[in-house]
Design a protein around this motif. Structure first.
Motif, PDB file in Angstrom:
ATOM      1  N   PRO A  11       0.807  -1.207   0.000  1.00  0.00           N
ATOM      2  CA  PRO A  11       0.000   0.000   0.000  1.00  0.00           C
ATOM      3  C   PRO A  11       0.844   1.262   0.000  1.00  0.00           C
ATOM      4  N   ASP A  22      -7.190  -1.757  -7.983  1.00  0.00           N
ATOM      5  CA  ASP A  22      -7.549  -2.045  -6.595  1.00  0.00           C
ATOM      6  C   ASP A  22      -8.971  -2.594  -6.499  1.00  0.00           C
ATOM      7  N   ARG A 305     -16.282   2.176  -3.335  1.00  0.00           N
ATOM      8  CA  ARG A 305     -14.994   2.562  -2.746  1.00  0.00           C
ATOM      9  C   ARG A 305     -14.591   1.630  -1.610  1.00  0.00           C
ATOM     10  N   TRP A 306     -15.598   1.069  -0.929  1.00  0.00           N
ATOM     11  CA  TRP A 306     -15.285   0.090   0.122  1.00  0.00           C
ATOM     12  C   TRP A 306     -14.576  -1.119  -0.471  1.00  0.00           C
ATOM     13  N   THR A 308     -12.712  -1.060  -3.231  1.00  0.00           N
ATOM     14  CA  THR A 308     -11.368  -0.589  -3.572  1.00  0.00           C
ATOM     15  C   THR A 308     -10.470  -0.599  -2.341  1.00  0.00           C
ATOM     16  N   SER A 309     -11.036  -0.200  -1.206  1.00  0.00           N
ATOM     17  CA  SER A 309     -10.271  -0.228   0.041  1.00  0.00           C
ATOM     18  C   SER A 309      -9.867  -1.652   0.398  1.00  0.00           C
ATOM     19  N   ARG A 312      -6.818  -2.557  -1.583  1.00  0.00           N
ATOM     20  CA  ARG A 312      -5.562  -2.004  -1.069  1.00  0.00           C
ATOM     21  C   ARG A 312      -5.031  -2.815   0.107  1.00  0.00           C
ATOM     22  N   TRP A 354     -12.424  -6.770   6.859  1.00  0.00           N
ATOM     23  CA  TRP A 354     -11.811  -5.517   6.411  1.00  0.00           C
ATOM     24  C   TRP A 354     -11.197  -4.771   7.592  1.00  0.00           C
ATOM     25  N   ALA A 358      -7.340  -3.761   8.084  1.00  0.00           N
ATOM     26  CA  ALA A 358      -6.961  -2.348   8.160  1.00  0.00           C
ATOM     27  C   ALA A 358      -6.134  -2.065   9.408  1.00  0.00           C
TER      28      ALA A 358
END
Length: 388
Positions: A11, A22, A305-306, A308-309, A312, A354, A358
């Motif tokens: 990342p 991603d 976008r979640w 895409t996160s 990453r 997730w 993270a």
């Protein structure tokens, strides 16, 4: 995925990430997580079947293996692409820099994971205890650190779930141990491309050749390396043959997405027709899509976008998601709820996977990645300027 079944780029590698790639990684890790949930909380006879066709549900919950092969292709594309940007050509790879960057990305999480898994095994925690006759904790540890866990499972049977996911890492990292050496030895780009193409196209043959061991057929080195080679080829073509216009880019995106979707949605129908060639369709389609997305710098749509996160954080999520799966499945089993509502457990599991990934990334793997690179690459020679 690699890793890999994915131990792809860090990342921290680039301040300007490719959101489209991603997103593809996020879809891959989502398919892996959902597959591992579905093996324990089946959607059969659940509420979703009332509204969705069985074929669509199967595509969503039973494509974890195919998702790992998508990871392989993405990993090959990203790592080769980063090398091309850094050194201009693969035959100019600096071995020390390449291996330090791979080690800094892979080893911190891997060492922590096997340490935690060893403690859980010694404590006798269910789902984390290695208790088959031909397996042992020392054997599992050696196979992980020696990058042959896939062979170990092929010889002795499946390991507990959180050990089992490391099979893809064995394939990916063996490939990357030899990859820069092959680039330096072959030296000439045409010979390297020919070797990579031969490896990529061998996927159906190498899978079909394994007929007496189902585990090894899934986890053998050569099929996985063939998928990685497809990603490397896509990166080489993206560097040397840029797409001349937006129209062609859109066509290639459609071709790549169509091939992946056909594999995931209609694999059961296509298998009797093309057999092991189905996996080649998947890896080739992923390579085409990545080639088309190379210079795509638009942000991900708001609603995904979640995902895409998740892309990453895919490496951290991949290594740790089984802790969440086993924990929540234990709660689900104790709850003894109506199986019709089983699908309601999927969203919190994905969200917690997730969150755990993270946390691990931001307090552990990213800081250590940066620290190890700063320590061991501080005196490295600068990369040569790209040719031309």
């Amino acid at each position: 995925m690699t890793h890999t079944g994915d131990a792809a780029a860090s990342p921290t590698d680039s301040p300007s990430r490719n959101a489209a790639i991603d997103l593809l990684r996020g879809l891959s890790i989502l398919l892996v997580i959902v597959h591992h949930i579905a093996l324990r909380i089946p959607l059969k006879e659940g509420g979703l079947e009332t509204f969705l066709p069985r074929s669509l549900l199967n595509a969503f919950v039973y494509n974890g293996y195919e998702a790992v092969f998508l990871f392989f292709v993405i990993s090959g594309f990203l790592i080769a692409g980063n090398a091309l940007e850094r050194w201009g050509s693969l035959e100019r790879i600096d071995l020390r820099t390449f291996y330090v960057r791979r080690g800094a990305r892979i080893l911190p999480c891997l060492v922590l994971l096997v340490a935690v898994l060893s403690v859980l095994h010694l404590a006798g925690v269910p789902n984390f205890t290695i208790d088959t006759e031909r397996q042992s904790l020392p054997g599992a540890l050696l196979s992980v650190l020696g990058l042959y866990l896939n062979w170990y499972e092929g010889s002795t049977g499946y390991l507990p779930g959180n050990w089992d996911v490391l099979w893809s890492l064995s394939i990916e990292e063996v490939f990357y141990l030899g990859f820069p050496l092959v680039c330096l030895v072959l030296h000439r780009p045409k010979i390297l491309v020919a070797a990579l193409a031969l490896l990529a196209l061998s996927l159906p043959v190498t899978r079909a050749a394994i007929v007496d061991n189902d585990i090894w057929r899934e986890k053998a080195y050569l099929p996985g390396m063939a998928a990685i080679a497809a990603g490397v080829l896509a990166a080489l073509f993206a560097q040397r043959l840029p797409i001349p216009g937006i129209r062609l880019q859109r066509i290639l995106c459609a071709v790549g997405c169509g091939g992946i979707a056909a594999n995931l949605l209609f694999g059961g129908l296509l298998w009797p027709v093309i057999g092991n060639g189905l996996m080649l369709v998947l890896t080739a389609s992923a390579g085409v899509l990545l080639y088309a997305l190379k210079d795509e710098r638009c942000g991900a749509p708001r609603g995904v976008r979640w995902l895409t996160s998740m892309g990453r954080l895919s490496y951290e999520i991949y290594l740790t998601h089984m802790f969440v799966v086993f924990g929540i499945v234990a709660v689900h089993t104790a709850w003894q709820g109506d199986p019709w509502f089983g699908f309601l457990w999927y969203l919190p599991i994905v969200g917690l996977c997730w969150l755990l990934g993270a946390i691990l990334a931001h307090i552990y793997s990213i800081p250590l990645d940066r620290a190890l690179r700063a320590r061991f690459l501080a005196t490295a020679k600068p990369a040569p300027a790209p040719a031309g």
